[in-house]
Design a protein around this motif. Sequence first.
Motif, short mmCIF file in Angstrom:
data_model
loop_
_atom_site.label_atom_id
_atom_site.label_comp_id
_atom_site.label_asym_id
_atom_site.label_seq_id
_atom_site.Cartn_x
_atom_site.Cartn_y
_atom_site.Cartn_z
N ARG A 97 45.20 -8.58 -26.43
CA ARG A 97 44.87 -9.29 -27.96
C ARG A 97 45.19 -10.79 -28.14
O ARG A 97 44.44 -12.00 -28.74
CB ARG A 97 46.30 -8.55 -28.04
N GLU A 100 41.97 -12.11 -26.73
CA GLU A 100 40.84 -12.46 -27.62
C GLU A 100 41.25 -13.32 -29.05
O GLU A 100 40.41 -14.24 -29.04
CB GLU A 100 41.19 -10.90 -28.38
N LEU A 105 38.04 -14.34 -30.86
CA LEU A 105 36.59 -12.82 -30.71
C LEU A 105 37.52 -12.35 -31.91
O LEU A 105 38.67 -12.46 -32.49
CB LEU A 105 36.98 -12.52 -29.39
N ASP A 107 37.27 -8.07 -34.21
CA ASP A 107 37.26 -6.81 -33.84
C ASP A 107 36.52 -5.65 -33.00
O ASP A 107 36.14 -5.51 -32.35
CB ASP A 107 37.81 -6.05 -35.14
N GLU A 108 34.98 -7.20 -33.26
CA GLU A 108 33.95 -5.87 -32.90
C GLU A 108 33.64 -6.66 -31.36
O GLU A 108 32.21 -7.68 -31.33
CB GLU A 108 32.69 -5.17 -33.05
N CYS A 109 34.18 -6.33 -30.30
CA CYS A 109 34.53 -7.78 -29.14
C CYS A 109 33.38 -7.34 -27.82
O CYS A 109 33.03 -5.76 -27.85
CB CYS A 109 35.75 -7.78 -28.35
N GLU A 110 32.55 -8.21 -27.74
CA GLU A 110 30.92 -8.10 -27.13
C GLU A 110 31.07 -8.76 -25.35
O GLU A 110 30.50 -8.72 -25.03
CB GLU A 110 29.88 -8.84 -27.51
N TYR A 111 32.84 -8.52 -25.46
CA TYR A 111 32.97 -9.21 -24.23
C TYR A 111 33.46 -7.96 -23.15
O TYR A 111 35.16 -7.19 -23.55
CB TYR A 111 33.61 -10.40 -23.86
N MET A 142 35.97 -13.94 -18.76
CA MET A 142 35.05 -12.85 -20.45
C MET A 142 33.99 -12.68 -20.00
O MET A 142 32.87 -13.52 -19.73
CB MET A 142 35.77 -14.02 -21.85
N LYS A 144 29.99 -11.40 -20.75
CA LYS A 144 29.19 -10.64 -22.18
C LYS A 144 28.66 -9.13 -21.25
O LYS A 144 28.36 -9.11 -20.11
CB LYS A 144 28.02 -11.26 -22.49
#
Length: 146
Positions: A97, A100, A105, A107-111, A142, A144
Motif C-alpha cells: 500500500r 502504491e 498508483l 487501484d488497478e495497478c499495472e506494476y 516496480m 511494468k
Amino acid sequence: MATEGLGLEMTELRLGLPGGGGGEKKEKKRVLLDILGGDDGGGGKNRNTGVAVGWPPVCSYRKRAIIKMYVKVSMDGAPFLRKIDINGFKGYSDFIRALENLFGLGDECEYTPIYEDKDGDWMLVGDVPWEMFTETCKRLRMKKRV
C-alpha cells in the motif's frame, strides 16, 4: 617566545575538558593507554583490554528496533528513484500500500514489485516470509506487467 608577558595565556588553545585549570597546574591527563592498560599507565595494567565499549551500551534487541533500512525503489518509466524504510512496516500489506501511494498508483495497478536479494537474484515481493525479506532486500523495482 616574544608574547610571554602580554597575558595571552588565557587565550592559548589546549586539549582537555573545559575549566580544567588555566595552565597553573601541570597534572597528568589520562591517556588512551591508561584506559586500555598500556605500559605508561601506572595502574592501568590490571584493566580489561579485551573490548572497547561505547557509552551508553545498547542492548541487541534495541539495536534491531532502531535500525532503519532504507532501500532504493525504481519504477519502469519513471526518471527518478525513491527511498523507503522497509523496517517501518509490519508486513506485506502495509508495504505494498505504501509503494502504491509513493508512486501515485491507483487501484488497478499495472506494476509488480520485485526486489534484489543479497545474492543478486531478482524475486517477487511476497514470495518469502516478511522477516527474510527485510533481511535480504537490497533494492526494489516496480516492474511494468506485460
